[in-house]
Design an enzyme around this catalytic site. Sequence first.
Site, mmCIF file in Angstrom:
data_model
loop_
_atom_site.group_PDB
_atom_site.id
_atom_site.type_symbol
_atom_site.label_atom_id
_atom_site.label_comp_id
_atom_site.label_asym_id
_atom_site.label_seq_id
_atom_site.Cartn_x
_atom_site.Cartn_y
_atom_site.Cartn_z
ATOM 1 N N HIS A 65 1.187 5.368 -2.233
ATOM 2 C CA HIS A 65 0.655 6.304 -3.230
ATOM 3 C C HIS A 65 1.851 6.876 -3.976
ATOM 4 C CE1 HIS A 65 -3.452 6.560 -1.336
ATOM 5 N NE2 HIS A 65 -2.746 6.002 -0.371
ATOM 6 N N GLN A 70 -9.604 9.585 -4.616
ATOM 7 C CA GLN A 70 -9.209 10.299 -3.385
ATOM 8 C C GLN A 70 -10.315 11.213 -2.834
ATOM 9 O OE1 GLN A 70 -5.621 10.830 -1.640
ATOM 10 N NE2 GLN A 70 -7.395 11.105 -0.331
ATOM 11 N N HIS A 127 -9.869 2.206 0.581
ATOM 12 C CA HIS A 127 -9.442 2.987 1.743
ATOM 13 C C HIS A 127 -10.659 3.009 2.661
ATOM 14 C CE1 HIS A 127 -5.895 4.226 -0.362
ATOM 15 N NE2 HIS A 127 -5.522 4.985 0.648
ATOM 16 N N ASP A 149 2.358 3.332 2.891
ATOM 17 C CA ASP A 149 1.281 4.290 2.583
ATOM 18 C C ASP A 149 1.797 5.573 1.923
ATOM 19 O OD1 ASP A 149 -1.279 5.231 2.303
ATOM 20 O OD2 ASP A 149 -1.625 5.627 4.422
ATOM 21 N N GLU A 155 -10.813 5.108 7.389
ATOM 22 C CA GLU A 155 -9.546 5.685 7.877
ATOM 23 C C GLU A 155 -9.877 6.938 8.677
ATOM 24 O OE1 GLU A 155 -6.695 6.825 4.910
ATOM 25 O OE2 GLU A 155 -5.088 7.008 6.376
ATOM 26 N N HIS A 188 0.844 -1.216 0.000
ATOM 27 C CA HIS A 188 0.000 0.000 0.000
ATOM 28 C C HIS A 188 0.872 1.257 0.000
ATOM 29 C CE1 HIS A 188 -3.919 2.046 1.294
ATOM 30 N NE2 HIS A 188 -3.012 3.028 1.196
HETATM 31 FE FE FE2 Z 1 -3.507 5.147 1.518
#
Ligand code: FE2
Length: 410
Positions: A56, A149, A207, A306, A210, A54
Amino acid sequence: MLIRNALIENSETAKDLRIKDGVFMEIGSLKEEENEEVLDLKGKLLLPPFIESHVHLDTCLTAGDPCFNMSGTLFEGIECWSRRKEKLTAEDIRERVNKVVRMYAANGIQHIRSHVDITDPSLMAMKTLLKLKEELKDVMDIQLVAFPQEGILSYPNGRQLLIDAVKMGADVVGAIPHFEFTREYSVESLNFALELAKEENRLVDVHCDEIDDEASRGLETVATRALELGLYDKVTASHTTAMHSYNNAYVSRLMRLLKMSRINFVANPLVNTHLQGRFDTYPKRRGITRVKELLAEGINVSFGHDDIEDPWYPMGNGSLRDVVFLGLHVSQMMGHDEIMNSYRLITYNAAKTLHISENYGIETGKPASFIVLDAKNYYEALIKDSPVLYSFRKGKKLVENSPCKQSVLF
Ligand code: FE2
C-alpha cells in the site's frame, strides 16, 4: 555490453550474457567483442528483478501519525488510517512514495503492485499515484489497485468510487469482503467488483478473509465468480488468513474449486503474523494462509510486504528478503529445495500474478532486466542477507551497492 561469470538462478556453472539495445542477445559461453564494455560478476547470483506483489504505497511511512496502532489489530489500523486520511495531501503522498520507491529499488525491486485506498470522495491518493506511476516508469513499473479500504457497500457511495477509480485508470479492481457489514454485503461486493473487472477488462485483487474468523468465506465466492465469469488467473486473492483456521474437510472441498478457478494467491507473512492471532490467548494462530498446501496443489502463490511503517505494520524496509525469510519459517518450508527455490515467490510467481510474465525472465530476446546478489545461490543470499550488488533495467544500470564486508580480527 557483456556480463561475465553469472550464476543464473542457482546454477552451479557460470554463464555470460550479452546485452544489446536493452535486451538479452545471447546467453552462454561468450567471447568478448572488440571495445565491448565488460562487467565480470566473478560467480555471483543473477536473478530476474524482484517483484513486490502486494503493498500500500499511499499509506507507507505514516506509522505513529497521528496515532500508533496499540492493539496491533487490522481494525485499529483501519481506524488510525481513517484519521490520517483527513490530512492527506498530494504533496505528502508524493514525498513518501518517492522515498519508498527508492527503498524498493535499492533492494532489487523493479515491479510493484500497490493497492490504493479509494474510500475517499476526492480520490486524491489514486489521482496522485496515477501521476507518480507515469513519472517513475523508467525506474519502476507500478500497477495500481482501486482498493476500497472501508468497503464497497459499507462506505457511502462506495460502488461509484470504485467505478470512478477504474475509469480514471486503475489497473486492478479491489474488494474487502471481510470488512463489509454483513455476509450478504460481502458476497454482493464481490459480485460487483468482479463484474466491473470483466466489463472494464481489468485484473482483480481482493483483500480476502484477512481475519481469524473461520466463518469468513469470501474466498469461495471469489473463486466461483472467477470461474463463472471466465476471469481465471486474472483474479488474485490476497491474505486469505481465515483459511488458516478453516476445518480440513472444508479445505479439501475448497481446493478443487481453487484449482478449477486458477486464481492466484498473495501471502504477506510479516504483516499477517503481526496482525493475526490478536484475539487468541494460547495457542496463538500464525496468521498465514496455507502456502505449502496451495503450492503442492500447483496453485500460484507469491509473497508481499503489504505495509511499510504504517498503521498496520510499524516496521519494514522495502527488502523482500525478510518477507521470504519469515514466510519460509511460518509456512514450514525449510526443505533444501524449498529454500533454494523460494526466490520464485518474489519473482516468477509474482510475475504471473501481475500478468507480466511475457516480458520477464532471463532469456534471450527478453528485456535485459536483472539483479545480482552478493552470494552464489539464494540459500546463501537468505542466510547472509546479501545485498543486491546491481540492478539493471532494460540494459541500464539503476542500482549499485557494496558487497557485505565483515572484519573479524581474530
Ligand atoms: Fe493489504
